[in-house]
Design a protein around this motif. Sequence first.
Motif, mmCIF file in Angstrom:
data_model
loop_
_atom_site.group_PDB
_atom_site.id
_atom_site.type_symbol
_atom_site.label_atom_id
_atom_site.label_comp_id
_atom_site.label_asym_id
_atom_site.label_seq_id
_atom_site.Cartn_x
_atom_site.Cartn_y
_atom_site.Cartn_z
ATOM 1 N N THR A 1 0.830 -1.205 0.000
ATOM 2 C CA THR A 1 0.000 0.000 0.000
ATOM 3 C C THR A 1 0.866 1.258 0.000
ATOM 4 O OG1 THR A 1 -1.748 -1.174 1.214
ATOM 5 C CG2 THR A 1 -1.844 1.232 1.203
ATOM 6 N N VAL B 1 0.826 4.046 -2.989
ATOM 7 C CA VAL B 1 0.406 5.427 -2.760
ATOM 8 C C VAL B 1 1.557 6.412 -2.977
ATOM 9 C CG1 VAL B 1 -0.507 7.060 -1.048
ATOM 10 C CG2 VAL B 1 -1.399 4.716 -1.151
ATOM 11 N N GLU C 1 -6.050 4.073 -1.245
ATOM 12 C CA GLU C 1 -4.938 3.421 -1.935
ATOM 13 C C GLU C 1 -4.601 4.089 -3.270
ATOM 14 O OE1 GLU C 1 -5.592 -0.874 -2.006
ATOM 15 O OE2 GLU C 1 -6.876 -0.678 -0.229
#
Length: 399
Positions: free
Chosen positions: A322, A326, A387
Amino acid sequence: MSMAQILLCGGAIVTLSMGIRHGFGLWLQPITQSMGWTRESFSLAIAVQNLSWGVLGIFVGMLADRLGAFKVLVGGSVLYALGLAGMALSPTSTLFVLTAGVLIGAAQAGTTYAVIYGVLGRQIPAARRSWAMGVTAAAGSFGQFFMVPVEGALIANFNWSNALLILAVFALLIAGLAFGLREPGFGGGAAMKREQTVGQALKEAWTHPSFLLLTAGYFVCGFQVMFIGVHMPSYLKDFGMAPQVASYSLALVGLFNIFGTYLAGNLGQKMPKRYLLSGIYSLRSAATIAFLLAPLSPWSVYIFSAAMGFLWLSTVPLTNATIAQVFGVQHLSMLGGFVFCSHQIGSFMGVWLGGYLYDLNGSYDMVWYLSIALGVFAAIVNLPVRETPIPRGTAAQPA
């Protein structure tokens, strides 16, 4: 550098580093009984180890992003061997805290996920990244499954101090495996192109709500796994369980975590990672409640260990994937180090509170209840995580 080479060498390094680490709970009673120390003294050293790992992991991550993983891994391997030897030979609890705590914590920062995942993020395509992180986390789980019984056998056959010296030799193997993770663009005179400074990356992350939520959830992960990993053997012995029940239970955690982390990494490519993380923390609390309510027996221990094992490190590939998704991969080791620092603060609290509250109350009940409540908290805070990659040009795109 092929994907197979990265996964093989990275997985083997994590197998050794995490495998050795997960067996430290087996030394609690032999060391405290031999040296005349309290459980809190031993717990404090392991708690400091986790805190040292977390805090130093931030700076180790910066070094790995700047210099590449190879040099950091070699240094971490040497520190690991020195720390294990010092752990075996420490005559006082203070020196034990410095070797088992500070030195080994620094070694683990340089030989585990933040450094290895930085290589994966830079060298593995985004379409396979979560899967690759799951494979590497599964290797760490195999290390627990394989190394914990080995460590138990070493203690039984060579006594606890000699067993630690033998493990110090094992730790040096990490330096040899590091040669398989030398990345192009590091150490050859050509600096990697930087589209963000360290300060810009930190400001961006710490003002992003999702980074803060992931950091809070990871605190809970550390609290739960280290309390169980360190104190479960003594908890079972207090109820008259044979020593091999503890060894088998920790090995089962490692065995089932192989499947759990691999599945989590796979699902992370297909489903929102925030929902998977929330589900993992919820199931941990449910499994703990069932374990405490059921009559205690070897079979209840084994079932609980298998269930927790399936959920044990499955948060690791999802959380790191994640972050990479991001924020991109340019500062992945550093950002992963910051989030992992929160994990290790949780680990510190889980290990230390386990020993402190046991000495205070004569039981681990309060820590079990706290672990359940924290699991519910982590399940809630992971749900709002977003996300979506940050739109800042190529720096936000996968490597």
